[in-house]
Design an enzyme around this catalytic site. Structure first.
Site, mmCIF file in Angstrom:
data_model
loop_
_atom_site.group_PDB
_atom_site.id
_atom_site.type_symbol
_atom_site.label_atom_id
_atom_site.label_comp_id
_atom_site.label_asym_id
_atom_site.label_seq_id
_atom_site.Cartn_x
_atom_site.Cartn_y
_atom_site.Cartn_z
ATOM 1 N N TYR A 24 -2.009 -0.628 11.124
ATOM 2 C CA TYR A 24 -2.110 -1.366 9.821
ATOM 3 C C TYR A 24 -0.828 -1.031 8.891
ATOM 4 O O TYR A 24 -0.151 -1.935 8.299
ATOM 5 C CB TYR A 24 -3.403 -0.967 9.029
ATOM 6 C CG TYR A 24 -3.364 -1.182 7.484
ATOM 7 C CD1 TYR A 24 -3.545 -2.569 7.251
ATOM 8 C CD2 TYR A 24 -3.343 -0.232 6.729
ATOM 9 C CE1 TYR A 24 -3.355 -2.774 5.748
ATOM 10 C CE2 TYR A 24 -3.513 -0.303 5.546
ATOM 11 C CZ TYR A 24 -3.259 -1.483 4.801
ATOM 12 O OH TYR A 24 -3.331 -1.966 3.409
ATOM 13 N N LYS A 57 2.174 -3.251 7.408
ATOM 14 C CA LYS A 57 2.611 -3.491 5.899
ATOM 15 C C LYS A 57 3.783 -2.994 5.573
ATOM 16 O O LYS A 57 4.488 -3.637 4.947
ATOM 17 C CB LYS A 57 1.486 -2.770 5.004
ATOM 18 C CG LYS A 57 0.062 -3.006 5.088
ATOM 19 C CD LYS A 57 -0.255 -4.576 4.404
ATOM 20 C CE LYS A 57 -0.073 -4.442 3.117
ATOM 21 N NZ LYS A 57 -0.037 -6.018 2.475
ATOM 22 N N THR A 103 0.996 -1.264 0.114
ATOM 23 C CA THR A 103 0.025 0.065 -0.009
ATOM 24 C C THR A 103 0.953 1.521 0.230
ATOM 25 O O THR A 103 2.155 1.303 0.499
ATOM 26 C CB THR A 103 -0.919 -0.209 1.326
ATOM 27 O OG1 THR A 103 -1.492 1.123 1.436
ATOM 28 C CG2 THR A 103 0.042 -0.193 2.596
ATOM 29 N N ASP A 104 0.247 2.276 -0.498
ATOM 30 C CA ASP A 104 0.878 3.583 -0.250
ATOM 31 C C ASP A 104 1.186 4.152 1.000
ATOM 32 O O ASP A 104 1.916 5.066 1.339
ATOM 33 C CB ASP A 104 0.516 4.716 -1.275
ATOM 34 C CG ASP A 104 -1.151 4.983 -1.029
ATOM 35 O OD1 ASP A 104 -1.738 4.288 -0.183
ATOM 36 O OD2 ASP A 104 -1.822 5.740 -1.738
ATOM 37 N N GLU A 105 0.361 3.513 1.978
ATOM 38 C CA GLU A 105 0.437 3.898 3.523
ATOM 39 C C GLU A 105 1.622 3.893 4.098
ATOM 40 O O GLU A 105 1.976 4.501 4.949
ATOM 41 C CB GLU A 105 -0.836 3.497 4.097
ATOM 42 C CG GLU A 105 -2.233 3.646 3.587
ATOM 43 C CD GLU A 105 -3.295 3.499 4.621
ATOM 44 O OE1 GLU A 105 -3.020 3.164 5.780
ATOM 45 O OE2 GLU A 105 -4.306 3.429 4.020
HETATM 46 P P1 NAD Z 1 -9.574 -7.485 2.272
HETATM 47 O O1 NAD Z 1 -9.515 -7.197 3.774
HETATM 48 O O2 NAD Z 1 -10.871 -7.225 1.594
HETATM 49 O O3 NAD Z 1 -9.096 -9.066 1.934
HETATM 50 C C1 NAD Z 1 -8.195 -9.596 2.854
HETATM 51 C C2 NAD Z 1 -8.169 -11.032 2.440
HETATM 52 O O4 NAD Z 1 -7.434 -11.712 3.469
HETATM 53 C C3 NAD Z 1 -9.636 -11.882 3.105
HETATM 54 O O5 NAD Z 1 -10.075 -12.571 2.057
HETATM 55 C C4 NAD Z 1 -9.413 -12.327 4.445
HETATM 56 O O6 NAD Z 1 -10.021 -13.631 4.353
HETATM 57 C C5 NAD Z 1 -7.907 -12.976 3.771
HETATM 58 N N1 NAD Z 1 -7.056 -12.937 5.087
HETATM 59 C C6 NAD Z 1 -7.066 -12.160 6.039
HETATM 60 N N2 NAD Z 1 -6.037 -12.858 7.083
HETATM 61 C C7 NAD Z 1 -5.618 -14.145 6.459
HETATM 62 C C8 NAD Z 1 -4.674 -15.060 7.090
HETATM 63 N N3 NAD Z 1 -4.302 -14.974 8.324
HETATM 64 N N4 NAD Z 1 -4.705 -16.194 6.248
HETATM 65 C C9 NAD Z 1 -5.196 -16.147 5.064
HETATM 66 N N5 NAD Z 1 -6.013 -15.142 4.484
HETATM 67 C C10 NAD Z 1 -6.131 -14.205 5.374
HETATM 68 O O7 NAD Z 1 -8.317 -6.696 1.714
HETATM 69 P P2 NAD Z 1 -8.173 -5.856 0.151
HETATM 70 O O8 NAD Z 1 -8.709 -4.436 0.480
HETATM 71 O O9 NAD Z 1 -8.682 -6.782 -0.793
HETATM 72 O O10 NAD Z 1 -6.500 -5.908 0.203
HETATM 73 C C11 NAD Z 1 -5.991 -7.080 -0.137
HETATM 74 C C12 NAD Z 1 -4.201 -6.430 -0.227
HETATM 75 O O11 NAD Z 1 -4.079 -5.296 -1.092
HETATM 76 C C13 NAD Z 1 -3.958 -6.167 1.377
HETATM 77 O O12 NAD Z 1 -2.569 -6.763 1.138
HETATM 78 C C14 NAD Z 1 -3.691 -4.887 1.392
HETATM 79 O O13 NAD Z 1 -2.852 -4.219 2.328
HETATM 80 C C15 NAD Z 1 -3.595 -4.236 -0.031
HETATM 81 N N6 NAD Z 1 -4.034 -3.003 -0.758
HETATM 82 C C16 NAD Z 1 -5.310 -2.830 -0.357
HETATM 83 C C17 NAD Z 1 -5.699 -1.305 -0.899
HETATM 84 C C18 NAD Z 1 -7.209 -1.012 -0.825
HETATM 85 O O14 NAD Z 1 -7.433 0.364 -1.206
HETATM 86 N N7 NAD Z 1 -8.063 -1.869 -0.208
HETATM 87 C C19 NAD Z 1 -4.688 -0.536 -1.516
HETATM 88 C C20 NAD Z 1 -3.364 -0.762 -1.807
HETATM 89 C C21 NAD Z 1 -3.145 -2.200 -0.936
HETATM 90 O O1 DAU Z 2 -4.197 3.917 0.458
HETATM 91 C C1 DAU Z 2 -4.018 2.548 0.531
HETATM 92 C C2 DAU Z 2 -5.128 2.089 1.641
HETATM 93 O O2 DAU Z 2 -6.320 2.361 1.154
HETATM 94 C C3 DAU Z 2 -5.187 0.551 1.750
HETATM 95 O O3 DAU Z 2 -3.654 0.142 2.227
HETATM 96 C C4 DAU Z 2 -6.146 0.237 2.920
HETATM 97 O O4 DAU Z 2 -6.165 -1.328 2.897
HETATM 98 C C5 DAU Z 2 -7.547 0.732 2.622
HETATM 99 O O5 DAU Z 2 -8.380 0.471 3.551
HETATM 100 C C6 DAU Z 2 -7.354 2.145 2.267
HETATM 101 O O6 DAU Z 2 -7.174 2.931 3.754
HETATM 102 P P1 DAU Z 2 -7.832 4.126 4.128
HETATM 103 O O7 DAU Z 2 -7.923 4.320 5.342
HETATM 104 O O8 DAU Z 2 -7.489 5.304 3.187
HETATM 105 O O9 DAU Z 2 -9.326 3.708 3.387
HETATM 106 P P2 DAU Z 2 -10.709 3.748 4.195
HETATM 107 O O10 DAU Z 2 -11.914 3.318 2.955
HETATM 108 O O11 DAU Z 2 -10.853 3.339 5.205
HETATM 109 O O12 DAU Z 2 -11.052 5.538 4.256
HETATM 110 C C7 DAU Z 2 -10.919 6.314 3.046
HETATM 111 C C8 DAU Z 2 -11.019 7.719 3.698
HETATM 112 O O13 DAU Z 2 -12.489 7.811 4.083
HETATM 113 C C9 DAU Z 2 -10.234 8.090 4.848
HETATM 114 O O14 DAU Z 2 -9.749 9.401 4.759
HETATM 115 C C10 DAU Z 2 -11.146 7.784 5.827
HETATM 116 C C11 DAU Z 2 -12.550 8.414 5.428
HETATM 117 N N1 DAU Z 2 -13.857 7.825 5.981
HETATM 118 C C12 DAU Z 2 -13.844 6.472 6.021
HETATM 119 C C13 DAU Z 2 -15.064 5.663 6.398
HETATM 120 C C14 DAU Z 2 -14.939 4.258 6.546
HETATM 121 C C15 DAU Z 2 -14.861 8.419 6.118
HETATM 122 O O15 DAU Z 2 -14.729 9.760 6.034
HETATM 123 N N2 DAU Z 2 -15.954 7.870 6.710
HETATM 124 C C16 DAU Z 2 -16.193 6.638 6.764
HETATM 125 O O16 DAU Z 2 -17.084 6.062 7.262
#
Ligand code: NAD
Ligand code: DAU
Length: 333
Positions: free
Chosen positions: A149, A153, A122-124
């Protein structure tokens, strides 16, 4: 036939990746390893079947299982993680277990069996940027994570880098910005607000809604991951982003507009602790070296498609909605 092992394939991005791989690469087999935590949904993989597809219900912290599965595949794509910042503030413990210890077991297995490994991150890991000004993250930005989190990562990325340098593991890393699209859990910002509105409720904005995220459609993220697996340089990191910066208030107003509601029909709720201000990605390396470009260039168009998906798939998200909102209610969010 190339055999792919996809961890976390029942989660949001992983399930979309598996579907993309199944559609685009007929000469692959795909095994998903997923623990089906609250965030994983077996139904996200409905329609995929043997002989090309297999689902293993298991944990990446199970070293023996991981070893057997890695040995039997050519490429490992590691999506599995605890992924939600708000949850990491309530209880960091599963984040350490899965994101750090789980990644360690995968790395040890790919080292033993000399398998190609791609690490999804992630960019975080780079922390945040000021709200104003044009700074963006690049591959050389120093790590500076804010939340439990993002710290786990960042730690997992550093493990990968060490396993490349110390043991010659054939790995690449990608750090992507905020994804949106089908199959995203309703705890996350965009699906939470869409499903609130579909339920007759109101969007919930943290603070004043001024924080900025750099949105990318999940299919553009996954196309980039495939490019990196195919043509990325071993040991290298690639940032993925689609120039989709928007502040949270703008996203909420756009959703309300697209769903036929007054654009001021939202609630301001308590801010997230330590809330990162702004993320922005400079993806020029990916574009230049691997020829990637996003297909979704209009956030409004991508949001329309996503709203339609949540309208059409209520059976998928309704079972998660009440428990998710109960968690938020405890912090008044
Ligand atoms: P998600 O939470 O939707 O899915 C995570 C999956 O991993 C789930 O299916 C869960 O059951 C599985 N999991 C969790 N713990 C596990 C374990 N111990 N063993 C096996 N499986 C396990 O997550 P996502 O949003 O699809 O993110 C996927 C990846 O992408 C993560 O590594 C996250 O850090 C990264 N990422 C997410 C975003 C975003 O915006 N969602 C952006 C950049 C990177
Ligand atoms: O940048 C990549 C990351 O983006 C991933 O690594 C994470 O897995 C993914 O969850 C996401 O992180 P954020 O914390 O940015 O995403 P989230 O959807 O939780 O929130 C997006 C923005 O919206 C953040 O500024 C918080 C805000 N927010 C979130 C929720 C759930 C609200 O204002 N209201 C809400 O109800």
């Amino acid at each position: 036939m190339t055999a792919y092992l996809v961890t976390g394939g029942a989660g949001f991005i992983g399930a979309n990746f598996v579907r993309l791989l199944a559609d685009q690469r007929p000469s692959t087999t795909i095994t998903v390893l997923d623990a089906l935590t609250y965030a994983g949904s077996r139904t996200s993989l409905d329609g995929l079947a043997s002989p090309r597809f297999a689902f293993v219900h298991g944990n990446i912290r199970d070293a023996e299982l991981v070893d057997q599965l890695v040995a039997a595949h050519d490429v490992v794509v590691h999506f599995a993680a605890e992924s939600h910042n708000d949850n990491s503030l309530r209880d960091p413990s599963p984040f350490v277990d899965t994101n750090l210890v789980g990644t360690f077991h995968l790395l040890e297995a790919v080292r033993r069996h000399d398998r190609r490994y791609h690490h999804i991150s992630t960019d975080e890991v780079y922390g945040d940027l000021p709200l104003t000004g044009g700074d963006r993250f690049s591959e050389s930005t120093p790590y500076n994570p804010s939340s439990p989190y993002s710290a786990t990562k960042a730690g997992s990325d550093l493990l990968v880098r060490a396993w490349v340098r110390s043991f010659g593991v054939r790995a690449t890393i990608s750090n992507c910005s905020n994804n949106y699209g089908p199959y995203q859990h309703v705890e996350k910002f965009i699906p939470r607000q869409i499903t609130n509105i579909l339920d007759g409720g109101r969007p919930r904005l943290y603070g004043l809604g001024a924080n900025v995220r750099d949105w990318i459609h999940v299919s553009d993220h996954n196309e980039a991951v495939l490019r990196i697996i195919d043509d990325g340089m071993i040991g290298e990191t690639y940032l993925i982003g689609a120039d989709g910066e928007a502040d949270n208030l703008t996203v909420v107003r756009t959703l309300l507009h697209l769903m036929g509601r007054p654009v001021d029909a939202y609630d301001l709720v308590p801010d997230r602790v330590g809330h990162d201000l702004r993320y922005a990605i400079d993806a020029s390396r990916l574009r230049r070296e691997l020829g990637w470009a996003p297909q979704f260039t209009s956030l409004e168009q991508g949001l329309s498609q996503t709203i339609q998906w949540y309208r059409d798939h209520q059976e998928w998200w309704r079972p998660q909605k009440a428990a998710t909102e109960a968690k938020y209610a405890a912090t008044g969010q």
